[in-house]
Enzyme design. Structure first.
Site, PDB file in Angstrom:
ATOM      1  N   ASP A  44      52.296  23.409  31.208  1.00  0.00           N
ATOM      2  CA  ASP A  44      51.545  24.031  32.298  1.00  0.00           C
ATOM      3  C   ASP A  44      50.104  23.537  32.294  1.00  0.00           C
ATOM      4  O   ASP A  44      49.570  23.102  31.263  1.00  0.00           O
ATOM      5  CB  ASP A  44      51.563  25.554  32.147  1.00  0.00           C
ATOM      6  CG  ASP A  44      52.949  26.138  32.363  1.00  0.00           C
ATOM      7  OD1 ASP A  44      53.672  25.639  33.241  1.00  0.00           O
ATOM      8  OD2 ASP A  44      53.305  27.095  31.646  1.00  0.00           O
ATOM      9  N   SER A  45      49.454  23.631  33.438  1.00  0.00           N
ATOM     10  CA  SER A  45      48.092  23.114  33.562  1.00  0.00           C
ATOM     11  C   SER A  45      47.143  23.734  32.541  1.00  0.00           C
ATOM     12  O   SER A  45      46.284  23.040  31.972  1.00  0.00           O
ATOM     13  CB  SER A  45      47.569  23.366  34.980  1.00  0.00           C
ATOM     14  OG  SER A  45      48.306  22.635  35.926  1.00  0.00           O
TER      15      SER A  45
END
Length: 303
Positions: A44-45
């Site tokens: 995930d970012s």
């Protein structure tokens, strides 16, 4: 920079938080001068840590590496759950903080084979559309539970106040497809609390370790590891060696008889090398029958 079509190998890359896994590849493409690469498991970012990146002909191994077990260190914040289950989302639930003893007891429950409901904010597709896109459009993103396995978890540290846990750092060793965000959600639910991840770091993918990874400041052409018997082992593959003088039979797609190799082929996936340890391709053997997976011509390109 000119494209280098014949380059291949594996890079261990330490993704920084705040950017997507896909965006992280841009730096690698620029350094190596090639567009043909892919990572083996999205972070995930907000997360950071190990991306195993396959380059050139080794992109064919991406699915194999993606299936490996993974290890993470997660910072779980209790008392608030966000819609994304991470720090980028909006708070949608608040609840009392748990005690440290209760947390330790709950963690013991979250080991072994479990059923997990993936997050609504995820790349999982429902009817051809990402669940996260459906959720942002205000539509129901009903994702069925799926089996996962938590091989180990370990409470590394806990921040407490008045005997209640505000946050906890936990190490998880899990199977492919496990969402650590959802483990935090479900552990909090078991504790009659609420939680989300504040930080997430992936420290291991199979036998590949974060400590061996390059980052955006240290990555160079030397970071690319060509396929060797040692790398093949890290990829979960055996090594098969073609007898000197039989290389042409392999390149021309002749039947994979034991007589071509220095020793009889083993069951499972194998990386193929000549007697000088030059990587020639990959094969697999199942129920006594061997087949080609792909061949890397002498030029280094892909057939």
């Amino acid at each position: 920079m000119a494209e280098r079509p014949n380059i291949s190998g594996i890079i261990l890359y330490d993704k920084e938080p705040g950017i997507t896994s896909f965006s992280s590849l841009g730096k690698i493409k620029k350094v190596l001068g090639t567009k043909k690469l892919g990572h083996t498991g999205t972070l995930d970012s907000f997360a950071q840590g190990l991306l195993v990146v396959c380059v050139g002909s080794l992109t064919r191994l991406a699915g194999l590496i993606t299936a490996f077990d993974k290890e993470y260190e997660a910072l779980i914040v209790f008392g608030e759950e966000t819609d994304t289950l991470d720090p980028t989302g909006q708070v949608v639930k608040t609840a009392p903080l748990p005690t440290l003893d209760a947390l330790k007891e709950s963690l013991n429950k979250f080991t072994g084979k479990l059923m997990q409901r993936p997050p609504e904010f995820s790349a999982i597709k429902i009817g051809g559309k990402r669940a996260s896109d459906l959720t942002r459009e205000g539509k129901a993103a009903v994702i069925p539970e799926r089996p996962i396995e938590v091989y180990q978890n370990e409470l590394l540290d806990a921040q407490t106040k008045d005997g209640l846990v505000q946050s906890a750092r936990v190490r998880f060793l899990v199977s492919k497809g496990t969402y650590i965000r959802c483990l935090a959600r479900d552990i909090a639910l078991d504790l009659n609390s609420a939680a989300h991840l504040k930080e997430l770091k992936r420290t291991r993918v199979g036998s590949f370790l974060l400590k061996d990874a390059a980052n955006k400041d240290t990555i160079s052409g030397q970071s690319l590891a060509p396929m060797t018997p040692q790398i093949a082992s890290l990829c979960g593959m055996k090594s098969a060696f073609i007898k000197e003088g039989s290389e042409g039979d392999f390149y021309n797609g002749r039947p994979l008889r034991d007589r071509l190799f220095c020793k009889p082929l083993e069951e499972g996936a194998s990386a193929v090398f000549d007697t000088q340890n030059n990587f020639m391709g990959a094969i697999s053997k199942s129920q006594g029958f061997a087949k080609y997976e792909y061949v890397v011509p002498k030029s280094g390109g892909q057939k």
